[in-house]
Design an enzyme around this catalytic site. Structure first.
Site, mmCIF file in Angstrom:
data_model
loop_
_atom_site.group_PDB
_atom_site.id
_atom_site.type_symbol
_atom_site.label_atom_id
_atom_site.label_comp_id
_atom_site.label_asym_id
_atom_site.label_seq_id
_atom_site.Cartn_x
_atom_site.Cartn_y
_atom_site.Cartn_z
ATOM 1 N N GLU A 279 0.826 -1.197 0.000
ATOM 2 C CA GLU A 279 0.000 0.000 0.000
ATOM 3 C C GLU A 279 0.869 1.259 0.000
ATOM 4 O O GLU A 279 1.085 1.860 -1.020
ATOM 5 C CB GLU A 279 -0.960 -0.015 1.192
ATOM 6 N N GLU B 276 -2.591 0.002 13.068
ATOM 7 C CA GLU B 276 -3.689 0.575 12.290
ATOM 8 C C GLU B 276 -5.032 0.361 12.985
ATOM 9 O O GLU B 276 -5.973 1.106 12.773
ATOM 10 C CB GLU B 276 -3.690 -0.122 10.920
HETATM 11 C C1 RAM Z 1 -6.634 1.811 4.719
HETATM 12 C C2 RAM Z 1 -5.479 2.394 5.449
HETATM 13 C C3 RAM Z 1 -5.401 3.899 5.382
HETATM 14 C C4 RAM Z 1 -6.797 4.361 5.628
HETATM 15 C C5 RAM Z 1 -7.624 3.943 4.475
HETATM 16 C C6 RAM Z 1 -8.970 4.604 4.378
HETATM 17 O O1 RAM Z 1 -6.222 1.503 3.453
HETATM 18 O O2 RAM Z 1 -5.627 2.016 6.758
HETATM 19 O O3 RAM Z 1 -4.505 4.369 6.316
HETATM 20 O O4 RAM Z 1 -7.012 5.569 6.099
HETATM 21 O O5 RAM Z 1 -7.795 2.576 4.668
#
Ligand code: RAM
Length: 905
Positions: free
Chosen positions: A491, A765
């Site tokens: 990502e 996260e």
């Molecule tokens: C995920 C990741 C990113 C986030 C998006 C919307 O891909 O966690 O940091 O904010 O979602």
């Protein structure tokens, strides 16, 4: 933030930024000045930059602590093309004239058009308030890069047929036999390139150029190559795909000799290309290096090593379709190896499999120094977590292979590290060695954009200190020419929603004066003509238009102004910022902004929408509440920025949009029955409080509801990435610092302490510990807003948008009951600011440092205003006039200096 009414009041005053221009007086009279070599003059926030392309660069300087008594009354910037001309009477490029005011950053160039390749010299003369005090800087300089697209004479070139996606090695031989006056290489190679001259790497930078949407902007670097040149030279430029499918390069070398002659060549003259030891390199998958393919003879300054073209080994590169974007000078700090660390442990979970523990989750790679037989292979696989058997778990990297491979050439000790990839990891699984790596055999390189660290924090609570470090490490792991969301999986995107709450933390921890203007350009590059921007910049994934929570677009400009006084940045992008707010407004239905994708993203599992295959939407925080609140926030920010660029009609127009939106928000989302907003949860109420739009008669109840919900959850948060920031801040600002402190120091799920208890060294996260193949990065800055809470509320250092660039600022620490001391600092554009407090024996000792040429509004903690002593004296005896009191503090404006206060506590 102030509510909109207060904001209109602020706007009706003239911003300090504008004031200095009103006093602009043309002056050619010489100032007699003391030269202060530590005056630290900067252009574009860099010292003596090389190769900039800003037509109106910004100037600044910092007065050293040794000149604390000097208060700037006016400045005069002189720019000339010859250092001998740097007097007010002779400066032939720009003489700013004598400009009244203490402003010392974000001074926008307004002289003759600057020319490509030219070096300009400059200095600043300062006049003090106490005439005849004067100071002068040493002579500084800046050199322009290639400013016009037409300055680029060479083509973009790329692979010969059949070498698609390979790492390409371009080689050329050239003489430089005469004494040199100037030697420059202007280089871009996308995805990534390295430039070597006579077998030495040029510069410390890695992973250049800065990533971007190559169809809009392509960054190039300018190098002074004189130190690398000899009479006969070999240049090798290696280009790898990076983020780009087909590696392409463009280069221009220009040599000027002291006898006046010139010599140059471009990419169009550098078509001899081959393949080499880097056989494959992918930013996500890793690098494959076969040392048997190294060719020392490449460095012989002759072309006889090439037998015919094309041949099995050497090909001819072709001119190719340009990537399309404007060539822009890379003005942010390069990515560099910023630190080398020794692993803390090596285990052997299986025979022949070694797992190295870096001791810390980070972004970078491993450097090897090992001997092996020709053809032996070492494989390094990177991961954040381990399986119970001690081997690495790469599941959460999803499709990223994160594997580096090295094949030995078999010539004694061999040193290697990758050039065109980086990994996010704590553990490295090493296979192919007969014994565990020891000593210097495997070292870990920390790699990031080399922005300087700007803040420090320490306190009596070790947990807070560990959280602080965890946040700082996470931010550091996610600065790779864009602010990525994570450094490890497939990502690594510049997500705008995350950045909205991350930006302030990053600004306290790192100097982002150069980094954020570049990222702002990345966002502008995503903008559609109808004003929409995208969820990530450069645009690679996500939606269009971006989720309205992407106020980070406005914050990049607004915060660069507040922290660094960079009004020019606001001016430059104002039209784009406005177009985004206009687009949001157009999407409203009866004033409500209905569309929302992420909202308050990724709250604790129990507060997320169940059954989502991917993602973590808030169950109880309506998307349209978040979107509409952010429309208010964005309009309010834009209104202030219109004030900065002296556009009063827009200022009023957007303040009115903000005011209307606040009214809609209150109408639609305030629930008189509950006395709260939306679902009356922590997110909805804290967001409304943060925005400053809760009507005065409802405020107490909203705060009480918020507190009650926090108590109900036993001082645990229920918020996602955005409202976690607002929760801590709105509690603190509304008399509930103890509740905020308890949330921040919580050790059970969900909390930062819980992450630490599970072995985290960087933020996750999600609030949950997960290791499978879903959305669960272990190095993700979006939950790190507690980091700015430390600086803003415990250390208490707060820059003010109305007095940008720390012309004036606030120091207002809050002292939670169970915290005994806090010490912190922030390196501002005015110099070092320090604030520390310590409770002892019924007293609080409070020490602050106000940097030169600035004024701080300080809240001196005191339970009894009369008990305040400064350096042993009463305030009055020390010549300090209190400007007011609160229940907890005495307020006073402090001039530059160091102050030791004590008072009853
Ligand atoms: C995920 C990741 C990113 C986030 C998006 C919307 O891909 O966690 O940091 O904010 O979602």
């Amino acid at each position: 933030m102030p509510n909109v009414i207060a904001m209109i009041a602020i706007l009706s005053r003239k911003p300090a930024f504008a004031l200095v221009f009103l006093f602009l007086v043309a002056c050619t009279g010489a100032l007699r000045a003391q030269t202060v070599s530590q005056l630290q003059p900067t252009v574009q926030y860099a010292v003596n930059p090389l190769g900039i392309d800003e037509t109106n660069p910004v100037f600044g300087w910092t007065i050293p602590e040794s000149q604390r008594s000097f208060r700037q009354r006016s400045y005069q910037v002189l720019v000339a093309d010859d250092p001998a001309l740097l007097t007010p009477a002779t400066a032939n490029v720009w003489n700013s004239g004598l400009v009244t005011g203490a402003v010392s950053s974000g001074i926008t160039y307004a002289g003759k058009p600057l020319e490509s390749r030219r070096r300009y010299y400059w200095k600043v003369l300062l006049q003090g308030v106490k005439s005849p005090d004067t100071l002068s800087s040493d002579v500084a300089n800046f050199e322009m890069g290639l400013m016009q697209q037409s300055d680029w004479r060479g083509d973009w070139i790329s692979y010969p047929f059949g070498w698609v996606g390979r790492v390409l090695y371009y080689r050329c031989v050239f003489p430089a036999g005469k004494p040199l006056k100037r030697a420059r290489a202007y280089v871009s190679g996308i995805g990534y390139y390295t430039l070597k001259l006579n077998s030495k790497k040029v510069g410390n930078c890695v992973l250049d150029p800065a990533t971007s949407d190559y169809a809009k902007s392509v960054y190039y670097n300018t190098f002074d190559i004189a130190p690398y040149l000899t009479a006969n030279n070999v240049m090798m430029l290696t280009v790898a795909p990076g983020w780009y499918g087909q590696p392409k390069m463009r280069l221009q070398v220009e040599l000027e000799f002291t006898d006046g002659s010139q010599q140059s060549f471009t990419s169009s003259d550098m078509r001899i290309v081959t393949l080499g030891p880097i056989q494959r390199a992918g930013i996500l998958d890793g690098e494959y290096y076969d040392a048997r393919e190294e060719h020392p003879e490449w460095w012989l300054p002759t072309d006889t090593i090439i037998h015919g073209l094309p041949s099995k080994h050497w090909g001819v590169a072709h001119s190719v379709e340009p990537p399309g974007g404007r060539m822009r000078a890379q003005q942010l700090e390069p990515i560099e190896v910023v630190e080398t660390i020794r692993p803390v442990a090596v285990s052997q979970p299986k025979p022949g499999v070694y797992v190295v523990d870096a001791g810390q989750n980070l972004a970078g790679w491993a450097a090897l120094k090992l001997a092996g037989k020709r053809g032996d292979k070492v494989e390094l696989r990177f991961a954040e977590t381990l399986y119970p058997d001690g081997t690495i778990n790469q599941e959460n990297l999803r499709t990223a292979a994160a594997t580096d491979t090295y094949i030995f050439k078999g010539e004694g000790t061999e040193s290697w590290e990758p050039s065109f990839t980086y990994h996010g990891f704590r553990y490295i699984q090493v296979e192919g060695l007969s014994k565990p790596p020891a000593g210097d055999e495997l070292l870990v390189r920390r790699v990031r954009s080399s922005v300087p660290v700007s803040g420090t924090f320490n306190s009596s609570n070790p947990l807070l200190n560990r959280i602080y470090k965890m946040v700082q490490h996470t931010e550091a792991s996610n600065l790779h020419s864009i602010p990525t969301d994570c450094p490890q999986r497939d990502e690594r995107m510049g997500w705008m929603n995350d950045l909205t709450v991350r930006i302030e933390q990053a600004l306290y921890n790192f100097n982002m004066a150069r980094f954020y203007p570049k990222f702002l350009q990345d966002v502008v590059d995503t903008q559609h003509e109808d004003g929409d921007i995208t969820d990530t910049a450069p645009y690679r994934v996500g939606g269009r238009p971006a989720d309205p929570v992407s106020a980070s677009f406005l914050l990049l400009a607004a915060e660069s102004y507040r922290f660094y006084g960079n009004g020019h940045l606001v001016e430059k992008h104002y039209t784009a910022l406005k177009a985004w707010v206009d687009m949001l407004e157009k999407k409203t239905v009866d004033g409500v902004l209905e569309y929302s994708y992420y909202g308050d993203w990724s709250p604790p599992a129990a507060f997320s929408v169940n059954g989502q295959a991917y993602g973590a939407l808030s169950k109880n925080t309506p998307g349209n509440l978040m979107s509409t609140g952010y429309l208010y926030y964005s309009a309010a920010l834009l209104s202030k920025m219109a004030g900065v660029i002296r556009n009063p009609s827009d200022s009023i127009r957007y303040a009115q949009l903000a005011q209307r939106t606040a009214a809609v928000f209150n109408n639609k989302f305030y629930n008189a029955a509950t006395g709260g907003y939306g679902s009356n949860n922590q997110s909805c109420n804290s967001f409304a409080l943060f925005l400053g739009i809760v009507p005065a008669d409802k405020l107490q109840r909203v705060v009480a509801n918020l507190k009650e919900d926090v108590v109900k959850h036993d001082f645990h948060l229920t918020t996602g990435n955005l409202c976690t920031k607002y929760l801590l801040e709105s509690l603190t600002e509304n008399g509930e610092v103890e509740a905020a402190y308890r949330i921040a120091t919580q050790e059970t799920y969900p909390s930062w302490g819980y992450m630490l208890s599970k072995g985290a060294t960087t933020l996750w996260e999600r609030w949950e510990y997960e290791t499978g193949g879903s959305m669960n990065s272990h190095n993700h800055p979006m939950m790190g807003s507690v980091g700015s809470w430390f600086y803003k509320y415990l250390v208490g250092i707060v820059p003010e948008a109305e007095h940008a660039g720390f012309e004036r600022f606030t120091i207002r620490p809050y002292l939670p009951e169970h915290l005994q001391f806090v010490e912190g600092s922030y390196h501002s554009v005015k110099g070092m600011i320090r604030s520390s407090w310590k409770k002892e024996k019924g007293k609080v000792q409070f020490t602050v440092t106000v940097p030169p040429n600035s004024v701080a509004k300080v809240y001196i903690p005191a339970h009894d205003p009369k008990s305040v002593r400064v350096n042993g004296k009463s305030l009055k005896a020390a010549g300090i006039t209190a400007s007011g009191t609160t229940a907890q503090a005495v307020m006073a404006d402090l001039q530059p200096g160091e102050y030791h206060f004590s008072s009853k506590w």
